[in-house]
Each structure stands twice: as C-alpha cells, then as structure tokens.
Design a protein around this motif. Structure first.
Motif, PDB file in Angstrom:
ATOM      1  N   VAL A 191     -44.118  74.713  91.377  1.00  0.00           N
ATOM      2  CA  VAL A 191     -44.932  74.350  92.529  1.00  0.00           C
ATOM      3  C   VAL A 191     -46.389  74.611  92.188  1.00  0.00           C
ATOM      4  O   VAL A 191     -46.706  75.520  91.410  1.00  0.00           O
ATOM      5  N   PHE A 192     -47.262  73.806  92.760  1.00  0.00           N
ATOM      6  CA  PHE A 192     -48.693  73.895  92.451  1.00  0.00           C
ATOM      7  C   PHE A 192     -49.493  74.002  93.750  1.00  0.00           C
ATOM      8  O   PHE A 192     -49.161  73.327  94.717  1.00  0.00           O
ATOM      9  N   PRO A 193     -50.515  74.838  93.790  1.00  0.00           N
ATOM     10  CA  PRO A 193     -51.055  75.643  92.689  1.00  0.00           C
ATOM     11  C   PRO A 193     -50.338  76.967  92.467  1.00  0.00           C
ATOM     12  O   PRO A 193     -50.775  77.781  91.664  1.00  0.00           O
ATOM     13  N   ASN A 194     -49.240  77.208  93.166  1.00  0.00           N
ATOM     14  CA  ASN A 194     -48.451  78.430  92.972  1.00  0.00           C
ATOM     15  C   ASN A 194     -49.256  79.684  93.297  1.00  0.00           C
ATOM     16  O   ASN A 194     -49.261  80.663  92.556  1.00  0.00           O
ATOM     17  N   SER A 195     -49.942  79.633  94.407  1.00  0.00           N
ATOM     18  CA  SER A 195     -50.742  80.763  94.877  1.00  0.00           C
ATOM     19  C   SER A 195     -50.176  81.253  96.207  1.00  0.00           C
ATOM     20  O   SER A 195     -49.704  80.459  97.028  1.00  0.00           O
ATOM     21  N   ARG A 196     -50.241  82.557  96.449  1.00  0.00           N
ATOM     22  CA  ARG A 196     -49.614  83.141  97.628  1.00  0.00           C
ATOM     23  C   ARG A 196     -50.138  82.576  98.941  1.00  0.00           C
ATOM     24  O   ARG A 196     -49.414  82.489  99.920  1.00  0.00           O
ATOM     25  N   ASN A 197     -51.413  82.218  98.983  1.00  0.00           N
ATOM     26  CA  ASN A 197     -51.974  81.787 100.264  1.00  0.00           C
ATOM     27  C   ASN A 197     -52.396  80.321 100.271  1.00  0.00           C
ATOM     28  O   ASN A 197     -53.319  79.926 100.970  1.00  0.00           O
TER      29      ASN A 197
ATOM     30  N   HIS B 274     -54.727  75.946 103.097  1.00  0.00           N
ATOM     31  CA  HIS B 274     -54.636  77.380 103.354  1.00  0.00           C
ATOM     32  C   HIS B 274     -53.395  77.681 104.203  1.00  0.00           C
ATOM     33  O   HIS B 274     -53.170  77.055 105.240  1.00  0.00           O
ATOM     34  N   THR B 275     -52.619  78.679 103.780  1.00  0.00           N
ATOM     35  CA  THR B 275     -51.378  78.995 104.504  1.00  0.00           C
ATOM     36  C   THR B 275     -51.643  79.625 105.868  1.00  0.00           C
ATOM     37  O   THR B 275     -50.796  79.559 106.765  1.00  0.00           O
ATOM     38  N   GLY B 276     -52.815  80.222 106.043  1.00  0.00           N
ATOM     39  CA  GLY B 276     -53.092  80.898 107.293  1.00  0.00           C
ATOM     40  C   GLY B 276     -53.797  80.050 108.324  1.00  0.00           C
ATOM     41  O   GLY B 276     -53.559  80.189 109.531  1.00  0.00           O
ATOM     42  N   SER B 277     -54.655  79.156 107.879  1.00  0.00           N
ATOM     43  CA  SER B 277     -55.516  78.453 108.830  1.00  0.00           C
ATOM     44  C   SER B 277     -55.145  76.996 109.069  1.00  0.00           C
ATOM     45  O   SER B 277     -55.817  76.306 109.826  1.00  0.00           O
ATOM     46  N   THR B 278     -54.079  76.517 108.415  1.00  0.00           N
ATOM     47  CA  THR B 278     -53.661  75.130 108.607  1.00  0.00           C
ATOM     48  C   THR B 278     -52.559  75.055 109.658  1.00  0.00           C
ATOM     49  O   THR B 278     -51.486  75.643 109.470  1.00  0.00           O
ATOM     50  N   PRO B 279     -52.789  74.380 110.776  1.00  0.00           N
ATOM     51  CA  PRO B 279     -51.759  74.288 111.827  1.00  0.00           C
ATOM     52  C   PRO B 279     -50.475  73.646 111.301  1.00  0.00           C
ATOM     53  O   PRO B 279     -50.511  72.774 110.425  1.00  0.00           O
ATOM     54  N   MET B 280     -49.344  74.067 111.806  1.00  0.00           N
ATOM     55  CA  MET B 280     -48.058  73.569 111.337  1.00  0.00           C
ATOM     56  C   MET B 280     -47.954  72.043 111.383  1.00  0.00           C
ATOM     57  O   MET B 280     -47.462  71.434 110.412  1.00  0.00           O
ATOM     58  N   PRO B 281     -48.416  71.380 112.455  1.00  0.00           N
ATOM     59  CA  PRO B 281     -48.261  69.918 112.491  1.00  0.00           C
ATOM     60  C   PRO B 281     -49.122  69.180 111.468  1.00  0.00           C
ATOM     61  O   PRO B 281     -48.894  67.999 111.208  1.00  0.00           O
ATOM     62  N   MET B 282     -50.128  69.879 110.884  1.00  0.00           N
ATOM     63  CA  MET B 282     -51.061  69.217 109.975  1.00  0.00           C
ATOM     64  C   MET B 282     -50.751  69.499 108.503  1.00  0.00           C
ATOM     65  O   MET B 282     -51.507  69.108 107.628  1.00  0.00           O
ATOM     66  N   ARG B 283     -49.648  70.140 108.236  1.00  0.00           N
ATOM     67  CA  ARG B 283     -49.314  70.515 106.854  1.00  0.00           C
ATOM     68  C   ARG B 283     -48.601  69.371 106.128  1.00  0.00           C
ATOM     69  O   ARG B 283     -47.811  68.639 106.725  1.00  0.00           O
ATOM     70  N   LYS B 284     -48.888  69.271 104.837  1.00  0.00           N
ATOM     71  CA  LYS B 284     -48.155  68.361 103.945  1.00  0.00           C
ATOM     72  C   LYS B 284     -47.575  69.214 102.816  1.00  0.00           C
ATOM     73  O   LYS B 284     -48.122  69.279 101.714  1.00  0.00           O
ATOM     74  N   ASN B 285     -46.482  69.878 103.141  1.00  0.00           N
ATOM     75  CA  ASN B 285     -45.928  70.948 102.320  1.00  0.00           C
ATOM     76  C   ASN B 285     -44.912  70.392 101.313  1.00  0.00           C
ATOM     77  O   ASN B 285     -43.755  70.125 101.644  1.00  0.00           O
ATOM     78  N   ALA B 286     -45.355  70.246 100.068  1.00  0.00           N
ATOM     79  CA  ALA B 286     -44.471  69.718  99.023  1.00  0.00           C
ATOM     80  C   ALA B 286     -43.333  70.679  98.712  1.00  0.00           C
ATOM     81  O   ALA B 286     -42.225  70.260  98.363  1.00  0.00           O
ATOM     82  N   GLY B 287     -43.595  71.976  98.847  1.00  0.00           N
ATOM     83  CA  GLY B 287     -42.540  72.953  98.596  1.00  0.00           C
ATOM     84  C   GLY B 287     -41.416  72.854  99.608  1.00  0.00           C
ATOM     85  O   GLY B 287     -40.227  72.972  99.260  1.00  0.00           O
TER      86      GLY B 287
END
Length: 416
Positions: free
Chosen positions: A273-279, A230-243
């Motif tokens: 990019v997948f799943p290509n959803s705004r949030n 989730h783009t809103g509830s996942t803290p920045m240090p815990m993200r694995k952002n392929a984009g």
C-alpha cells in the motif's frame, strides 16, 4: 527394462550431511535459508554443488539461463539422458529443503551408483534450475520456462527485481551465465524429488507421494488507485481509500475459492500500500491474487468472477483498477510411465505411498511439456514450507531419495 534390486538404497547419512552443508550458505535469521536467486549466496551454493558434482566424476554444463547440468556418462553415447533435479534458490525466509532436496537427491543417485560400481546405458544428469521460486524475479520457474519454450530468453533477461536490477545483468554479475543455448537438450525423462509443502502425507502417515498431477495457477497483479489523504481530517464520505477496496476484493477472493472447495485455493501473498504511512489514507494498493486448481475451468471461473467483483467494488467506491496477469500455468498431467516408475519403486522398496496432486508449482510442470516427467514427494512437518521453520526427517529424505534412485536408474537402464 530391469528394475534395480530391492536392496539398493542411497546413503541417507551422506544426503543429510550434504543438505546441512548447503544450508550453511545463505543462512536465514530463524534457522532456515535466504539464498535468493542470482545473489552472491546463490553463486556460492552453485559453486559448492559444482564441486561436489565434479568430485563425483561428472562434467558440468551451463546454459545461458544459468541452468546447471551435471552429467554422469552412460555406456551408450547416443542414448538420451535421464534428467533429475530441482532448484537451489530459496525464498527470503525459506527452509533448508524446498528444492534443495531434489538437487542433492539427484547428486546422491550419482554418488550411490559410483559407490556400487553400477553403470547405466543412458547418461544421468543432475540439474539445478535457475529462479524456481520467483520471489526476486517473477514469474516462478523462470529458467525452466525458457527451457520449455514458455518464455523467451530476452523477456526473462529483462525481468527486474524490486531494486530495478535486471535478471540478465545479475546472472552475468554473479558469473553463472553459460554459453549453451537454452532448451536444446533432449531428455529420455525428467524426475523431480520435492517436499510436499502440504500436510497430506504426514496426516495420512504415508512415506511417499506419487505425484500424478500438478495444480494450475494464475497470478493476477491488481493495482487499485484512489487518493492519498490525511486519516484524521478527511471526512468519511470524501475518502478514496485504496486499502479498503483491496480488503473488500480479498474477501471476495476468499469467498470465490471456498466455492470450489476442497481442491481450489486462493489468496494474496504479495501486498503493498502507498504511501504506507500511519496517518495517510492509502492512495494506491498493489497486490497479487494467486488462484490454483487442478481443473483449468475452475481457474478460469475464479479469475473471471474475481475481476467482475473487483470492478464492481471500485466502481461503487469511485476508484480506478488495473489487472495484469504476471504468472501462471495450466494444470499438469504427468507422464503415465514415469508415474508408474515412481509408484513401482515405492512398492518395491516397501514404502507406504499415495497418489497426490501437487499444490505448488515446480520446474517439472514446465519440463513436462518437452519430456516425459514425474515427481516424488516426501512429507514435511505440519505441511509447512516457504518458512524458516520448514522441517523434514532424515528418514523421510532417505525414503524419497530411495524412490527417486529406483525410478531414475530403472529408466536409465542398468548395464549388467
């Protein structure tokens, strides 16, 4: 061999009318064309080309890759034919001239010879190569690649489009799979007319590009795997952002290409990019890096540096990465005699010209492996191509076809 007389020219109005008539098939949404390979629109364009060729007295050959060969007989049945052509398929948002000019320019040679009652010793064969663009079925120049022995036919038949439809099945479905074995034809030479797809000729005020070399290229499909979140509830240090990883890799691609300026280029045109959803933070990114240069060592250097840099980026971010080479060919040096025939034709006809390196891939790049080959280029407005706003003038088209006519007919040898 004797050169055609200086006053011999193609019918520029007829060539232009043919281009406009073909453009009615598979119209785009913004004035160009969407006539992708092995679609119903491709089949319709092929049928029109065949009708025009048969009306001009040609016999039509068709091989198992759907390559079309319209033959005008020569006076010597044993003489090797001179081939001339390009492709009728387009990008999804393609222009009216990319590829088509070369096919219909070949037909115009035959029509002009008929008008003038000129016979040649060698047959002349106007050719339409299947799936040059590679937009629906990767890689580009697929059928000419099979013809030249670069790919196997079975491998080509198994290529799938975005909907999982196989090349071989779609070729059969549209009715353009021939019985002739691929690659059995022997050629005296092959010539291809094409728009430049770049800005050099227009910027320098030149009528004709004499193509001496073709850039090599490598297409590397990269898959970066992280974790959807989730783009809103996942803290920045815990993200694995392929984009984000993809963006950092593409910045490196640009930097690497600039390090080999001015002749090397690099970018990614196909990006998902997948799943290509705004949030949702992208858990996967798939993109294809396209590196090109006329120097093989430069291509290899760019490719190696990109892979190392990309691996470092994903390692630091805790992601996974996969690399797959999905297309490519080495730089091409075209046949010196064929290139000279093109240059001599431009000079004979009084057209301004310059030597040029093709920045795009063309069927001629593969055919050069099995026959003496050269290319003729004409300008295009602002160098724009693979875009519905692609534009050339009637005069540019006629000049390119005039040079093509003289180079082809000289090679095919006029019979007095």
């Amino acid at each position: 061999m004797a050169a055609p007389a200086q006053n011999l020219r193609i019918n520029g109005d007829r060539l232009w009318d043919s281009l406009m008539e073909m453009a009615k098939i598979g119209p785009g949404v913004a004035g160009g064309n969407n006539r992708q390979t092995l679609t119903d629109e491709d089949a319709e364009g092929r049928a029109l080309f065949q009708k025009w060729c048969e009306d001009a007295g040609c016999s039509m050959g068709l091989d198992q890759m759907g390559n079309m060969f319209a033959r005008r007989e020569g006076t010597d049945p044993d003489a090797l034919p001179v081939y001339v052509g390009s492709h009728l398929d387009t990008q999804p948002t393609g222009g009216k001239y990319d590829g088509v000019l070369g096919v219909l320019g070949g037909l115009e040679i035959i029509r002009t010879l008929n008008d003038l009652g000129i016979k040649t010793k060698h047959p002349i064969v106007a050719t339409n190569w299947t799936n040059e663009e590679g937009t629906r079925y990767a890689p580009a120049m697929l059928a000419s690649g099979v013809f030249a022995g670069v790919h196997t036919q079975d491998w080509a038949y198994d290529r799938e489009d975005a909907e999982g439809k196989k090349f071989g099945d779609e070729l059969q479905r549209i009715g353009w799979r021939g019985e002739e074995e691929v690659g059995g034809r022997k050629m005296r030479a092959f010539f291809e007319l094409h728009i430049e797809q770049g800005p050099i000729l227009e910027a320098e005020g030149k009528d004709i590009g004499v193509v001496t070399h073709g850039q090599g290229l490598r297409w590397t499909e990269i898959t970066v795997t992280g974790k959807d979140a989730h783009t809103g509830s996942t803290p920045m240090p815990m993200r694995k952002n392929a984009g984000l990883a993809m963006a950092r890799i593409l910045e490196k691609v640009d930097e690497i290409a600039w390090s080999h300026a001015p002749h090397a280029v690099g970018a990614a045109g196909h990006i998902e990019v997948f799943p290509n959803s705004r949030n949702v933070i992208p858990g996967k990114a798939v993109f294809t890096v396209d590196f090109r240069s006329p120097d093989l060592e430069v291509i290899q250097d760019m490719e190696n540096r990109m892979r190392l840099a990309a691996q470092d980026i994903v390692d630091e971010m805790g992601l996974q990465i996969e690399f797959e080479t999905v297309g490519g060919f080495d730089p091409v040096t075209f046949d010196a005699d064929c290139v000279a025939a093109v240059r001599d034709a431009a000079e004979r006809l009084g057209y301004s010209h310059t030597d040029i390196i093709s920045g795009a891939g063309h069927d001629a790049c593969w055919i050069n492996r099995v026959a003496p080959t050269a290319m003729v280029m004409c300008p295009c407005v602002d160098g724009l191509s693979h875009n519905e706003a692609e534009e050339i003038s009637k005069e540019w088209a006629a000049a390119g076809a005039d040079v093509l006519f003289h180079a082809v007919v000289e090679t095919a040898e006029i019979v007095e």
